[in-house]
Design a protein around this motif. Structure first.
Motif, short mmCIF file in Angstrom:
data_model
loop_
_atom_site.label_atom_id
_atom_site.label_comp_id
_atom_site.label_asym_id
_atom_site.label_seq_id
_atom_site.Cartn_x
_atom_site.Cartn_y
_atom_site.Cartn_z
N PHE A 1 0.86 -1.19 -0.05
CA PHE A 1 0.05 -0.11 -0.07
C PHE A 1 1.07 1.26 -0.22
O PHE A 1 0.44 2.13 -0.15
CB PHE A 1 -1.03 0.03 1.22
N ASP A 2 2.03 1.00 0.17
CA ASP A 2 2.93 2.50 0.34
C ASP A 2 2.77 3.11 -1.11
O ASP A 2 3.01 2.57 -2.21
CB ASP A 2 4.44 2.03 0.38
N ALA A 3 2.63 4.33 -1.13
CA ALA A 3 2.74 5.13 -2.28
C ALA A 3 2.96 6.57 -1.68
O ALA A 3 2.24 6.89 -0.72
CB ALA A 3 1.45 5.09 -3.13
N HIS B 1 -11.50 -2.27 -6.15
CA HIS B 1 -11.29 -0.87 -5.68
C HIS B 1 -12.43 -0.17 -5.99
O HIS B 1 -12.93 -0.03 -7.11
CB HIS B 1 -10.12 -0.32 -6.78
N ILE B 2 -13.04 0.48 -5.18
CA ILE B 2 -13.98 1.42 -5.18
C ILE B 2 -13.70 2.93 -4.88
O ILE B 2 -12.79 3.15 -4.51
CB ILE B 2 -15.36 0.90 -4.49
N LEU C 1 -4.38 -9.23 -0.81
CA LEU C 1 -5.65 -9.52 -0.41
C LEU C 1 -6.26 -10.78 -0.77
O LEU C 1 -6.97 -11.51 0.02
CB LEU C 1 -6.42 -8.38 -0.70
N ARG C 2 -6.11 -11.14 -2.05
CA ARG C 2 -6.75 -12.44 -2.70
C ARG C 2 -5.94 -13.49 -1.61
O ARG C 2 -6.84 -14.49 -1.33
CB ARG C 2 -6.58 -12.40 -4.07
N GLY C 3 -4.99 -13.54 -1.40
CA GLY C 3 -4.47 -14.86 -0.83
C GLY C 3 -4.84 -15.00 0.44
O GLY C 3 -5.11 -15.90 1.09
N ALA D 1 -1.20 1.01 -6.66
CA ALA D 1 -1.25 0.75 -5.32
C ALA D 1 -2.19 -0.41 -4.92
O ALA D 1 -1.81 -1.53 -4.38
CB ALA D 1 -1.15 1.93 -4.29
N TYR D 2 -3.32 -0.21 -5.51
CA TYR D 2 -4.45 -1.33 -5.22
C TYR D 2 -4.15 -2.71 -5.99
O TYR D 2 -4.11 -3.76 -5.59
CB TYR D 2 -5.63 -0.50 -6.00
N GLU D 3 -3.48 -2.35 -7.37
CA GLU D 3 -3.13 -3.70 -8.01
C GLU D 3 -1.91 -4.41 -7.28
O GLU D 3 -1.96 -5.60 -7.52
CB GLU D 3 -2.67 -3.11 -9.39
N ARG D 4 -1.03 -3.72 -6.77
CA ARG D 4 0.08 -4.33 -6.04
C ARG D 4 -0.61 -5.03 -4.75
O ARG D 4 -0.06 -6.15 -4.40
CB ARG D 4 1.12 -3.37 -5.48
#
Length: 177
Positions: free
Chosen positions: A5-7, A50-51, A37-39, A29-32
Protein backbone atom coordinates in the motif's frame (compact mmCIF):
# COMPACT_ATOMS: atom_id res chain seq x y z
CA UNK A 1 1.54 -5.40 3.64
CA UNK A 2 3.29 -2.08 4.14
CA UNK A 3 5.04 -2.37 0.78
CA UNK A 4 1.80 -3.17 -1.07
CA UNK A 5 0.00 0.00 0.00
CA UNK A 6 2.96 2.33 0.16
CA UNK A 7 2.70 5.15 -2.30
CA UNK A 8 3.99 8.60 -1.72
CA UNK A 9 0.60 10.02 -2.65
CA UNK A 10 -1.50 7.87 -0.29
CA UNK A 11 -2.51 8.66 3.26
CA UNK A 12 -4.54 11.23 5.15
CA UNK A 13 -4.47 12.05 8.84
CA UNK A 14 -7.59 10.60 10.44
CA UNK A 15 -10.51 13.06 10.41
CA UNK A 16 -8.95 15.48 7.92
CA UNK A 17 -10.43 16.21 4.50
CA UNK A 18 -7.58 16.75 2.05
CA UNK A 19 -8.24 16.33 -1.66
CA UNK A 20 -5.44 15.60 -4.09
CA UNK A 21 -5.50 15.66 -7.90
CA UNK A 22 -6.14 12.26 -9.47
CA UNK A 23 -3.02 10.13 -9.46
CA UNK A 24 -2.40 6.89 -11.40
CA UNK A 25 -0.29 5.57 -8.51
CA UNK A 26 -3.51 5.00 -6.56
CA UNK A 27 -4.65 2.32 -8.99
CA UNK A 28 -1.12 0.90 -9.05
CA UNK A 29 -1.10 0.60 -5.24
CA UNK A 30 -4.42 -1.24 -5.38
CA UNK A 31 -3.09 -3.61 -8.05
CA UNK A 32 0.01 -4.34 -5.92
CA UNK A 33 -2.15 -5.09 -2.88
CA UNK A 34 -4.77 -7.17 -4.67
CA UNK A 35 -2.77 -10.43 -4.76
CA UNK A 36 -2.04 -10.11 -1.04
CA UNK A 37 -5.71 -9.54 -0.24
CA UNK A 38 -6.77 -12.41 -2.49
CA UNK A 39 -4.25 -14.72 -0.87
CA UNK A 40 -5.23 -13.75 2.67
CA UNK A 41 -8.96 -14.01 1.94
CA UNK A 42 -8.88 -17.11 -0.29
CA UNK A 43 -11.81 -19.35 0.48
CA UNK A 44 -13.65 -16.50 2.22
CA UNK A 45 -14.06 -13.57 -0.21
CA UNK A 46 -15.64 -14.13 -3.61
CA UNK A 47 -14.69 -10.71 -5.04
CA UNK A 48 -12.49 -7.71 -4.27
CA UNK A 49 -12.97 -4.34 -5.99
CA UNK A 50 -11.27 -0.94 -5.90
CA UNK A 51 -14.11 1.50 -5.21
CA UNK A 52 -14.40 5.13 -4.18
CA UNK A 53 -12.85 8.20 -5.72
CA UNK A 54 -9.31 6.84 -6.04
CA UNK A 55 -10.76 4.19 -8.40
CA UNK A 56 -12.07 6.82 -10.84
CA UNK A 57 -9.50 8.19 -13.30
CA UNK A 58 -9.47 11.98 -13.41
CA UNK A 59 -11.30 12.47 -10.10
CA UNK A 60 -9.64 14.37 -7.26
CA UNK A 61 -9.85 12.40 -4.03
CA UNK A 62 -8.81 12.03 -0.46
CA UNK A 63 -5.79 9.80 -1.07
CA UNK A 64 -7.22 6.80 0.75
CA UNK A 65 -7.91 3.59 -1.15
CA UNK A 66 -11.42 2.25 -0.65
CA UNK A 67 -11.63 -1.47 -1.25
CA UNK A 68 -14.78 -3.60 -1.18
CA UNK A 69 -14.48 -7.23 -0.16
CA UNK A 70 -17.50 -9.27 -1.23
CA UNK A 71 -18.47 -12.25 0.91
CA UNK A 72 -20.95 -14.94 -0.10
CA UNK A 73 -24.48 -14.48 1.30
CA UNK A 74 -24.71 -15.80 4.85
CA UNK A 75 -20.95 -15.66 5.47
CA UNK A 76 -20.02 -14.29 8.89
CA UNK A 77 -17.94 -11.12 8.33
CA UNK A 78 -15.87 -12.09 11.39
CA UNK A 79 -14.23 -14.76 9.20
CA UNK A 80 -12.04 -12.05 7.63
CA UNK A 81 -10.84 -10.66 10.93
CA UNK A 82 -7.84 -12.91 11.54
CA UNK A 83 -6.42 -12.77 8.00
CA UNK A 84 -6.90 -8.99 7.76
CA UNK A 85 -5.34 -8.33 11.15
CA UNK A 86 -2.39 -10.48 10.04
CA UNK A 87 -1.95 -8.05 7.12
CA UNK A 88 -1.93 -5.06 9.47
CA UNK A 89 -5.56 -4.00 9.18
CA UNK A 90 -7.42 -2.71 12.23
CA UNK A 91 -11.12 -3.37 12.81
CA UNK A 92 -13.01 -0.04 12.62
CA UNK A 93 -16.62 -1.11 13.20
CA UNK A 94 -19.75 -2.64 11.74
CA UNK A 95 -23.24 -1.59 10.83
CA UNK A 96 -26.14 -3.38 9.14
CA UNK A 97 -24.50 -3.28 5.71
CA UNK A 98 -20.73 -3.48 6.20
CA UNK A 99 -17.79 -4.24 8.43
CA UNK A 100 -14.91 -1.80 8.04
CA UNK A 101 -11.17 -2.17 8.53
CA UNK A 102 -8.43 0.42 8.13
CA UNK A 103 -4.76 0.21 7.28
CA UNK A 104 -2.45 3.01 8.38
CA UNK A 105 1.07 3.84 7.25
CA UNK A 106 1.68 5.37 10.66
CA UNK A 107 -0.62 5.99 13.63
CA UNK A 108 -3.67 8.02 12.57
CA UNK A 109 -2.61 8.23 8.89
CA UNK A 110 -5.16 6.18 6.97
CA UNK A 111 -4.12 4.67 3.65
CA UNK A 112 -6.86 2.07 3.09
CA UNK A 113 -10.51 1.71 4.10
CA UNK A 114 -11.61 -1.86 3.51
CA UNK A 115 -15.39 -2.47 3.38
CA UNK A 116 -16.52 -6.06 3.94
CA UNK A 117 -20.01 -6.55 2.48
CA UNK A 118 -22.25 -9.22 1.01
CA UNK A 119 -21.22 -9.83 -2.60
CA UNK A 120 -24.00 -8.71 -4.94
CA UNK A 121 -25.94 -7.36 -1.95
CA UNK A 122 -27.32 -3.81 -2.04
CA UNK A 123 -24.19 -2.14 -0.64
CA UNK A 124 -21.90 -4.03 -3.05
CA UNK A 125 -24.10 -3.13 -6.02
CA UNK A 126 -24.19 0.55 -5.01
CA UNK A 127 -20.43 0.78 -4.55
CA UNK A 128 -19.74 -0.73 -7.97
CA UNK A 129 -22.58 1.08 -9.76
CA UNK A 130 -21.51 4.49 -8.48
CA UNK A 131 -17.87 3.90 -9.41
CA UNK A 132 -18.82 2.62 -12.87
CA UNK A 133 -21.26 5.49 -13.49
CA UNK A 134 -18.56 8.10 -12.78
CA UNK A 135 -16.01 6.22 -14.88
CA UNK A 136 -18.46 6.22 -17.80
CA UNK A 137 -19.76 9.80 -17.50
CA UNK A 138 -17.13 12.59 -17.46
CA UNK A 139 -19.80 15.23 -16.79
CA UNK A 140 -21.03 13.41 -13.68
CA UNK A 141 -17.42 12.84 -12.58
CA UNK A 142 -16.62 16.54 -13.00
CA UNK A 143 -19.78 17.63 -11.15
CA UNK A 144 -18.82 15.29 -8.33
CA UNK A 145 -15.33 16.80 -8.28
CA UNK A 146 -16.80 20.30 -7.89
CA UNK A 147 -19.07 19.13 -5.07
CA UNK A 148 -16.18 17.37 -3.30
CA UNK A 149 -13.98 20.47 -3.54
CA UNK A 150 -16.74 22.67 -2.13
CA UNK A 151 -17.34 20.27 0.75
CA UNK A 152 -13.61 19.94 1.45
CA UNK A 153 -13.31 23.71 1.70
CA UNK A 154 -16.34 23.94 4.01
CA UNK A 155 -15.42 20.94 6.19
CA UNK A 156 -11.61 20.62 6.20
CA UNK A 157 -11.55 18.92 9.61
CA UNK A 158 -15.00 17.31 9.65
CA UNK A 159 -14.96 14.14 7.59
CA UNK A 160 -18.47 13.12 8.71
CA UNK A 161 -20.01 16.34 7.32
CA UNK A 162 -17.94 16.02 4.14
CA UNK A 163 -19.26 12.49 3.59
CA UNK A 164 -22.86 13.42 4.45
CA UNK A 165 -22.71 16.32 2.00
CA UNK A 166 -22.20 13.87 -0.87
CA UNK A 167 -25.22 11.66 -0.09
CA UNK A 168 -27.78 13.41 -2.30
CA UNK A 169 -25.42 13.42 -5.29
CA UNK A 170 -24.62 9.72 -4.85
CA UNK A 171 -28.34 8.90 -4.57
CA UNK A 172 -29.08 10.85 -7.78
CA UNK A 173 -26.36 9.03 -9.71
CA UNK A 174 -27.54 5.65 -8.42
CA UNK A 175 -31.10 6.53 -9.44
CA UNK A 176 -29.88 7.17 -12.97
CA UNK A 177 -30.06 10.95 -12.84
Amino acid sequence: MRTAFDATTLGVRRGAVELMPADPTWAEAYERALPLLRGALAGIAVAIEHIGSTAIPGLPAKPILDVAVGLPPGCDPAEVDEPLVALGFVYRGSDESRTTYGWESEPRVRVVNLHVVEHEGRTWREYVAFRDALRADPEARDAYAVLKQDLAERFPADRASYIAGKDAFVARVLAGG
